[in-house]
Each structure stands twice: as structure tokens, then as C-alpha cells.
Design a protein around this motif. Structure first.
Motif, mmCIF file in Angstrom:
data_model
loop_
_atom_site.group_PDB
_atom_site.id
_atom_site.type_symbol
_atom_site.label_atom_id
_atom_site.label_comp_id
_atom_site.label_asym_id
_atom_site.label_seq_id
_atom_site.Cartn_x
_atom_site.Cartn_y
_atom_site.Cartn_z
ATOM 1 N N VAL A 1 18.366 27.997 27.672
ATOM 2 C CA VAL A 1 17.359 28.195 26.538
ATOM 3 C C VAL A 1 18.099 27.697 25.349
ATOM 4 C CG1 VAL A 1 16.444 29.815 25.081
ATOM 5 C CG2 VAL A 1 16.623 30.255 27.693
ATOM 6 N N ASP A 2 17.303 26.991 24.683
ATOM 7 C CA ASP A 2 17.508 26.206 23.470
ATOM 8 C C ASP A 2 17.317 27.231 22.377
ATOM 9 O OD1 ASP A 2 17.503 24.857 20.890
ATOM 10 O OD2 ASP A 2 16.935 23.058 21.883
ATOM 11 N N ARG A 3 18.295 27.864 22.095
ATOM 12 C CA ARG A 3 18.204 28.996 21.007
ATOM 13 C C ARG A 3 17.771 28.679 19.762
ATOM 14 N NH1 ARG A 3 18.253 33.107 24.290
ATOM 15 N NH2 ARG A 3 20.078 33.338 25.524
ATOM 16 N N GLU A 4 17.763 27.665 19.226
ATOM 17 C CA GLU A 4 17.210 27.007 17.913
ATOM 18 C C GLU A 4 15.776 26.884 18.014
ATOM 19 O OE1 GLU A 4 19.567 23.945 16.004
ATOM 20 O OE2 GLU A 4 21.285 24.936 15.925
ATOM 21 N N GLN A 5 15.413 26.302 19.118
ATOM 22 C CA GLN A 5 13.807 25.947 19.556
ATOM 23 C C GLN A 5 13.472 27.183 19.839
ATOM 24 O OE1 GLN A 5 12.248 23.236 19.308
ATOM 25 N NE2 GLN A 5 10.384 24.098 20.009
ATOM 26 N N ALA A 6 13.816 28.043 20.590
ATOM 27 C CA ALA A 6 13.359 29.412 20.694
ATOM 28 C C ALA A 6 12.912 30.044 19.244
ATOM 29 C CB ALA A 6 14.117 30.281 21.703
ATOM 30 N N GLN A 7 13.879 30.170 18.567
ATOM 31 C CA GLN A 7 13.624 30.784 17.163
ATOM 32 C C GLN A 7 12.682 30.173 16.233
ATOM 33 O OE1 GLN A 7 17.631 31.101 15.398
ATOM 34 N NE2 GLN A 7 18.408 32.534 16.791
ATOM 35 N N ASP B 1 9.383 31.248 17.965
ATOM 36 C CA ASP B 1 9.107 32.660 17.349
ATOM 37 C C ASP B 1 8.566 32.868 16.024
ATOM 38 O OD1 ASP B 1 10.047 33.242 19.871
ATOM 39 O OD2 ASP B 1 11.877 34.310 19.221
ATOM 40 N N HIS C 1 14.453 35.192 26.306
ATOM 41 C CA HIS C 1 13.586 33.803 26.426
ATOM 42 C C HIS C 1 14.003 33.261 27.833
ATOM 43 C CE1 HIS C 1 13.761 34.498 22.088
ATOM 44 N NE2 HIS C 1 12.671 33.862 22.158
ATOM 45 N N ASP D 1 11.591 28.027 26.788
ATOM 46 C CA ASP D 1 12.207 28.681 25.402
ATOM 47 C C ASP D 1 11.300 29.680 25.051
ATOM 48 O OD1 ASP D 1 14.608 26.957 25.533
ATOM 49 O OD2 ASP D 1 13.342 25.594 24.330
ATOM 50 N N LEU D 2 10.508 30.437 25.798
ATOM 51 C CA LEU D 2 9.412 31.359 25.643
ATOM 52 C C LEU D 2 9.894 32.803 25.994
ATOM 53 C CD1 LEU D 2 6.285 29.398 26.661
ATOM 54 C CD2 LEU D 2 6.815 29.926 24.196
#
Length: 327
Positions: free
Chosen positions: A31-37, A40, A152, A156-157
Motif C-alpha cells: 500500500v502506498d500510504r501517501e497515495q492512500a491518504q 481518503d 487499506h 490503496d483503497l
């Protein structure tokens, strides 16, 4: 001969099994944390929206199901539920301070606490104020509902949110579209014996409602580039089919001195009213440089292919889709 045949078959099977056993198992993509944030945050910024779908509710002893239509305008909700079997219908409307339930025996009821109102009137435990956020795939405010744990997964959802004693699972998602982030398609919320299952047939994000201030602060070429990144430029017809399946039959428009839908209607470019088209953000009449000019050319090519596919679909499904653009 039969023994030779058997030995040969056994040898081939052993080779195949060996190949299967040695094939590495593909690990899930990280998961790409920055992309997920960022994703969101985009969903959290959508404050005005509508959805339609099917819902099933149970509390371990009783339950029901029906068609759901939900309109959200900022903090105010208007939710209609119709049960096709009993032909009963209910309407719940309100905001953070008050709620009104119509369609129940004894006449409408009102309360300052929507969850208490539903529990007392129907026996159902439904966290309406938190669902306003959960239904979009974001955690509810911590000050009202406590801390949340968000997991996630693919793309990244979110796959799960745990908050206020509830566990919300996201089983399927609609892909991001023009002016609209990826949004949930299948949701299940549960706490103890209470269950709420929702299948969303279609989302509508009210134009301009998704963080207009943030959009205004972006350069047009940056905004257009971000919009194009959310589209399937290599297969506009696939985007069209996904939106049609969700009940969205609007053509795509590119704006200049006017907003036109290239490839749609008589003459190949139709002028469509704003509420009836999907405008590609960042495609306005001001060109800020060569990069913006090239991005706008890509937007026009995408819109032309999308709209041509949409016009062909409407012509082939005139009974279901209403009048074709040629009419």
C-alpha cells in the motif's frame, strides 16, 4: 503397452505438479500510504452527493430490505427507503442537531438524536451520523465517534474501518471518474448482532462540491493533469460502460469559451446544460502554456471517443436511455 502409457502419464503429471508447486505465490501489492491518504482526503472533501442502491438491515431478531435513495448536502441528509414486498416507505431527514422520521405508525416522529429515534421507532441500531462518512469510505470524526482503525488494500483503497464498536468492510469499489474519487460499491457494517449491508447502484457527486477552494488554488494545467490521471485515456469506452452501468448517461464536456461535448450529437459537438454533462476539470478557456495545451488536446480526444461510444450505446438502447442525441 498399458504399463508404458501409465508410466508416461504419471511422469507428465509429476512434472506439471512440480511446476505448480514451484510457482511462487504473488504477494499483494504494498500500500502506498501517501497515495492512500490523498485518496481518503479526496473522498472526505466530497460533501454534497447522492446515491441509490439496495440495503438490508437486521438486528438478530428481525430485519428488512429495500431500495435506498440518499441525498447529502453538507451536514444535512435526506434518506428514503422503500420495501418492495410490503410496499411500505420511510423517509429520514435531518442534520447533526435534529432528525425526523416519516412513514411509521402513529405519524412522524422527531428527536435530537437520530440513532435513538430509529432505535425507539423501529428497533434498528443504525449509526446514521457515522454512516455519512463510512459510506464514502472515510472514518467518522474522532470527537464524535472516537478513534478509528483504517486498513487499506488493493488500489490503496480502504478494506475495513473499525470505529465506535462497529466494523465496516468494503467489498467492492467504483473507479474514480471525472470530478469524482473512487467510491464504495458494496459495504457491510456490523456490531454485535446488528448488520447493515449496502449495495450502491450509482453515485452522483454534485458538481463543484468536492473541495472547490482547493481546486481554485490549483493551476489549471495541474488540475487538468490530475483529472486525466483518473481517466482511462487508452480506453474511454470502458469508462463509458462503467458510468452507464452506474446509471450515469451524461456526455463528457471540455470547456473553452463554451463547454462542448465533442463527438456527441448532430454535427459532432453538442452544447449541453451543465447539470447534464461531466466537465473535465482544468479544461477552461485560459491556456497557461504548452503543457496545458497538450493536456487539453488529450482531454478533447478522450471526450470525443467517450461521447462517440456513449452516442452509439444510446442509439442501440433508445428504449432504456431515452432519446438519442440525434433526436
Amino acid at each position: 503397452m498399458n504399463r508404458i502409457r501409465f508410466l508416461a502419464t504419471a511422469a507428465i503429471a509429476a512434472v506439471l505438479l512440480s511446476a505448480c508447486a514451484s510457482r511462487p505465490t504473488r504477494a499483494p501489492a504494498p500500500v502506498d500510504r501517501e497515495q492512500a491518504q490523498r485518496a481518503d482526503a479526496q473522498r472526505a472533501a466530497v460533501s454534497d452527493w447522492r446515491l441509490s442502491g439496495r440495503v438490508a438491515i437486521s438486528n438478530g431478531r428481525q430485519g428488512g430490505s429495500g431500495r435506498l435513495d440518499w441525498t447529502q448536502r453538507g451536514g444535512r441528509y435526506d434518506i428514503s427507503l422503500a420495501a418492495p414486498v410490503t410496499r411500505q416507505s420511510w423517509r429520514l431527514s435531518g442534520d447533526a442537531a435534529s432528525a425526523r422520521l416519516e412513514g411509521i405508525e402513529g405519524g412522524p416522529r422527531e428527536s435530537g438524536d437520530v440513532e435513538d429515534l430509529l432505535r425507539a421507532s423501529t428497533g434498528w441500531d443504525i449509526p446514521v451520523r457515522a454512516l455519512v462518512d463510512w459510506v464514502r469510505g472515510v472514518a467518522a470524526p474522532v470527537d464524535a465517534h472516537g478513534p478509528a482503525r483504517v486498513a487499506h488494500g488493493a488500489g490503496d483503497l480502504p478494506t475495513r474501518i473499525e470505529q465506535a464498536g462497529w466494523e465496516i468492510e468494503y467489498r467492492d469499489w467504483y473507479e474514480a471518474g471525472i470530478g469524482q474519487p473512487a467510491l464504495p460499491k458494496r459495504i457491510e457494517a456490523r456490531r454485535d448482532e446488528a448488520r447493515v449491508r449496502l449495495v450502491v447502484d450509482g453515485w452522483t457527486v454534485v458538481p463543484g462540491a468536492a473541495s472547490p477552494q482547493a481546486q481554485a488554488e490549483q493551476a489549471p494545467d495541474t488540475l487538468l493533469a490530475q483529472t486525466l490521471d483518473s481517466l482511462r485515456l487508452d480506453d474511454p469506452a470502458a469508462d463509458m460502460r462503467a458510468h452507464v452501468e452506474a446509471g450515469d448517461l451524461r456526455p463528457v464536456a471540455v470547456c473553452g469559451f463554451a463547454c462542448l461535448a465533442p463527438g456527441y450529437g448532430p454535427g459532432g459537438a453538442a452544447v449541453v446544460r451543465g447539470a447534464e454533462m461531466r466537465i473535465i476539470d482544468g479544461s477552461g478557456d485560459v491556456i497557461v502554456g504548452d503543457r496545458h495545451h497538450e493536456l487539453k488536446r488529450q482531454a478533447e480526444a478522450y471526450a470525443r471517443a467517450y461521447n462517440a461510444a456513449l452516442a452509439a450505446w444510446r442509439a442501440a438502447h433508445s428504449d432504456a436511455a431515452g432519446a438519442t442525441p440525434a433526436d
